[in-house]
Design a protein around this motif. Structure first.
Motif, PDB file in Angstrom:
ATOM      1  N   ASP A   1     151.353 -12.090  19.909  1.00  0.00           N
ATOM      2  CA  ASP A   1     151.439 -10.949  20.829  1.00  0.00           C
ATOM      3  C   ASP A   1     151.653  -9.642  20.073  1.00  0.00           C
ATOM      4  N   LEU A   2     152.488  -9.726  19.053  1.00  0.00           N
ATOM      5  CA  LEU A   2     152.771  -8.519  18.278  1.00  0.00           C
ATOM      6  C   LEU A   2     151.508  -8.066  17.534  1.00  0.00           C
ATOM      7  N   LEU A   3     150.759  -9.025  17.016  1.00  0.00           N
ATOM      8  CA  LEU A   3     149.519  -8.666  16.324  1.00  0.00           C
ATOM      9  C   LEU A   3     148.529  -8.008  17.284  1.00  0.00           C
ATOM     10  N   ARG A   4     148.529  -8.480  18.524  1.00  0.00           N
ATOM     11  CA  ARG A   4     147.678  -7.839  19.540  1.00  0.00           C
ATOM     12  C   ARG A   4     148.007  -6.345  19.609  1.00  0.00           C
ATOM     13  N   ASP A   5     149.314  -6.018  19.600  1.00  0.00           N
ATOM     14  CA  ASP A   5     149.702  -4.607  19.678  1.00  0.00           C
ATOM     15  C   ASP A   5     149.360  -3.857  18.409  1.00  0.00           C
TER      16      ASP A   5
END
Lengths: 274, 265, 268
Positions: free
Chosen positions: B118-122
């Motif tokens: 999820d953090l990589l998505r951001d």
């Protein structure tokens, strides 16, 4: 603002990981606490033996000590990624950051967030609180004497501004150290002169030092501007003007200069791969 | 899609001599060696290819991958990927590529894998709907649905590598660089990784550049291999033509013979 | 004694390794000069308030010795590789060797400390003894004083390594790279006189610290050098130190043994 949100997200993930290992976290926080306390114990022992330091009382020095410790440890909480950058580099983490479409400085900043360092913040804040408890009644009396309640508020605000300026300087030093880490891993200890050395130096009023040292810590690394010069005003020393409350701005200028150095070094790293 | 012309790169490394006397001498006057990591490397890769990039340790494989990822600027030569020079437009370039360093971990160590993703998505600014779609595909293709809730620390190497690959593809890049993706994996995980790469290549038209020491990876995946030794390209063509006529001791010993013959081992 | 060459070999290897960190040594000498000047200034400013048992020159001498021998005496100067070895569980390999682990690590740690000290102390001692008054490091009063200082320093090394062994044992139990040092280091440094010179502490505190073993790691050798502890007092002090050492080494062996058993039980 989106960057700020992402920073908080990254920091949140780092914190989440630390919280999951609570035993470690508590241990490290207490360790940090004990380091700061041992410094405090040193000062206290010397005061209990000698009574005063160059005309400053224990509470006054404690105020100075508290500002510096709080500024240093807050900078460590926020900018720890730069403080431990040689590891980030050695573990190939920086290469990983470079293959992501975000600014490298931002990613280094967001890569580390150490809750345990708050242990040290608490010592700084405790020093500030106990110094203020001793000093504020006197300041209030000063303010009443000149009939300006604003004076007391200005003094307290200056204290907060000094802490913020100090945090900017320490962050700047960590960033300079990280820039040096691109060139050498062996001689990084030299940065400690500025970071740890700066912290130790700035926890006493700069007047107690030799002239060369005072100048270095005023004009090169401007601790004097966040600490000594505005402190004279906060403590209500004769001859200190209210405008010296603006001096901590110099700390932010130092941070800006460090940032420029970092950007240049990061560019150089990519071109040499060393 | 990828055009690499005449890349050169030289490093300077400090010598660490052995023995007490020499150590004391080096105190006074450190000596340096220059290492030519790349000596004029050129190749082209077209869209949808899987290229195996092989060579002994220290041949210059990782240096090439770093240059192509925009982490390193070469001394001279050019590299153009999708019309961009990696180190000149780093952010735009890396938004369109995925990189897996087999020996490093990009997942956050102490948090559930899904939080890392999820953090990589951001970080990559992927919009939610596209991310969901892509993630579902990756999760089922890599068979990592069961471990998304676990921390990276607790995963086995094979599970972690599959998650690493998913992490490198959350932003749906069309080029993937894999630096030793099967190192240390057991047979099942190796097969899973290979199977995924082959399918992603067919289904998404993913262009893959793969470095490895496991010749079975190459045999299974790469129609084309580039062999590098001492910073120079020694072979660029099919794997079969490289090992042809080298007995039947298996591909490993065929390649070992080859390295020996070329004097690059 | 048959296994002595193994320990000697390890000791020598760490020494050579330590010597290769030239840049680190230069950087650290610079750092220590800075610290030295700063600490001397602070202590003098305090001493000017009156009642100091040390004059300006003695304060300078004490601090320069402190800086010169910092890595010999400071617990925080640790063998990072050994810490990693322990935390990653690779220390198991060390258990496979047919040697006594306590002695094996003792040799390794002593070698590392001496190499680091050798590189750092000479430039500081050399430069500090040529500084103008009152910043100058005084020289030992006689060759006999120097010899006693060397003896006290050798015992100090044994003391520090023996105490630091508790930190490594603690590291083995916590499996945390820092936990073993975070608590031990500040307390030790304070009690050894590495933070504030013992003579400048309040009378009551000083008396207590002079009984505890930690001051032998720093305070005692420094004061022998400065001549503020006479040679006549030495035999008694050194006897006390050796008695303490026996206790600490025995305790360290027990601690390391307990930590090892625990590590094996956990399967680390």
């Amino acid at each position: 603002m989106r960057a700020a949100r992402l920073y908080l997200r990254c920091a949140g993930v780092a914190v989440q990981g630390q919280l999951s290992r609570r035993y470690n976290l508590v241990l490290l926080a207490f360790g940090q606490l004990s380091i700061a306390i041992s410094a405090l114990v040193g000062v206290t022992l010397l005061f209990s033996r000698f009574g005063s330091l160059a005309g400053y009382s224990f509470s006054e020095v404690l105020l100075c000590f508290g500002v510096t410790q709080t500024a240093f440890s807050l900078a460590e909480v926020v900018a720890r990624g730069f403080d431990s950058f040689s590891q980030v580099l050695a573990q190939g983490e920086f290469d990983r950051m470079l293959v992501r479409p975000r600014g490298s400085m931002f990613q280094v900043l967001a890569s580390r967030m150490e809750l345990a360092r708050l242990g040290r913040v608490s010592v700084g804040l405790a020093c500030l609180a106990s110094a203020l408890a001793a000093l504020v009644p006197g300041w209030a009396a000063d303010a009443i004497a000149v009939g300006q309640a604003g004076l007391l508020v200005l003094r307290l605000a200056t204290l907060a501004f000094m802490t913020a300026g100090g945090m900017a300087i320490f962050s700047g030093i960590f960033i300079l150290g990280a820039s040096l880490a691109f060139i050498t891993t062996d001689s990084l200890e030299i940065v400690n002169v500025l970071s740890d050395g700066g912290r130790e130096t700035a926890q006493y009023p700069l007047t107690i030092y030799e002239r060369a040292m005072r100048r270095f810590f005023t004009f090169v690394v401007p601790f004097g501007c966040v600490n000594y010069l505005p402190l004279e005003f906060v403590l209500g020393r004769p001859g200190s003007a209210p405008w010296s409350a603006c001096f901590p701005l110099v700390g932010f200028a130092f941070l800006a200069a460090s940032t420029a150095v970092w950007n240049a070094s990061a560019r150089r790293y990519v071109s040499t791969g060393s | 899609m990828i055009a690499v012309e005449n890349l050169r790169k030289t490093y300077r490394v400090k010598k660490r001599p052995a023995g007490l006397v020499a150590a004391a001498a080096a105190l006074v006057r450190p000596r340096y060696d220059t290492v030519e990591a790349l000596r004029g490397v050129s190749f082209h890769v077209s869209q949808g290819e899987i290229v195996g990039y092989i060579g002994p340790n220290g041949a210059g494989k990782s240096t090439t991958i770093k240059v192509m990822s925009g982490i390193l600027v070469p001394d001279s030569g050019s590299c153009v990927i999708k019309g961009r020079v990696p180190w000149k437009e780093r952010k735009a370039h890396v938004a369109g590529i995925g990189v897996v360093f087999g020996q490093r971990c990009q997942l956050w160590w102490d948090v559930p894998v899904i939080d890392s993703l999820d953090l990589l998505r951001d970080i990559y600014r992927v919009d939610e709907a596209a991310y969901r779609r892509n993630l579902d595909e990756l999760v089922s293709a890599l068979d990592i649905g069961g471990v998304l809730g676990q921390t990276a620390r607790s995963l086995s190497l094979g599970q972690r590598m599959r998650c690493e690959i998913a992490a490198s593809l959350v932003h749906a890049p069309d080029i993937l660089f894999l630096d030793e993706p099967t190192i240390g994996l057991d047979a099942v995980s190796k097969l899973a990784v290979r199977g995924f790469i082959a399918r992603a290549n067919r289904a998404r038209g993913l262009t893959v550049m793969l470095t490895t020491h496991d010749m079975h990876d190459i045999e299974a995946l790469a129609s084309r291999v580039i062999l590098i030794g001492k910073g120079e390209i020694l072979h660029d063509g099919s794997f079969g033509s490289l090992v042809a006529g080298r007995g039947d001791g298996g591909v490993e010993s065929a390649v070992a013979d080859l390295y020996g013959e070329m004097g690059i081992a | 004694m048959g296994e002595l060459p193994a320990y000697a070999g390890l000791f020598r290897m760490r020494l050579v390794r330590g010597l290769s960190y030239r840049a680190a040594a230069i950087a650290s000498s610079v750092t220590q000069f800075f610290w030295g000047f700063m600490l001397i200034s602070v202590l003098r400013a305090f001493a000017r308030s009156g009642g100091s048992p040390l004059d300006d020159g003695q304060i300078a001498s004490y601090i320069w010795l402190q800086q010169a021998f910092l890595v010999l005496g400071a617990i925080w100067f640790r063998d990072g590789e050994l810490v990693r070895l322990i935390c990653s569980g690779d220390a198991a390999y060390e258990l496979c060797r047919p040697v006594d682990l306590y002695r094996f690590w003792f040799a390794r740690l002593a070698g590392g400390r001496l190499a680091a000290t050798a590189l750092r102390c000479l430039p500081i001692l050399a430069v500090a003894s040529f500084l103008p008054e009152p910043w100058r490091l005084c020289l030992p009063g006689s060759p006999a004083v120097l010899a006693c200082f060397a003896l006290a320093m050798a015992l100090a090394t044994v003391m520090v390594v023996a105490v630091s062994m508790f930190s490594y044992a603690l590291t083995m139990v916590t499996l945390n790279t820092q936990a073993g040092f975070l608590f031990v280091a500040p307390v030790f440094e304070l009690c050894a006189g590495l933070l504030v010179p013992l003579p400048l502490m309040p009378e009551g505190v000083r008396r207590v610290l002079e009984v505890l073993p930690f001051r032998y790691a720093a305070d005692l050798p420094f004061r022998i050098w400065m001549g503020s502890i006479g040679l006549a007092e030495l035999p008694g002090l050194l006897a006390a130190e050796i008695a303490w050492l026996a206790v600490i080494v025995a305790g360290g062996r027990l601690a390391l043994g307990a930590a090892l058993r625990r590590a094996e039980a956990v399967g680390g």
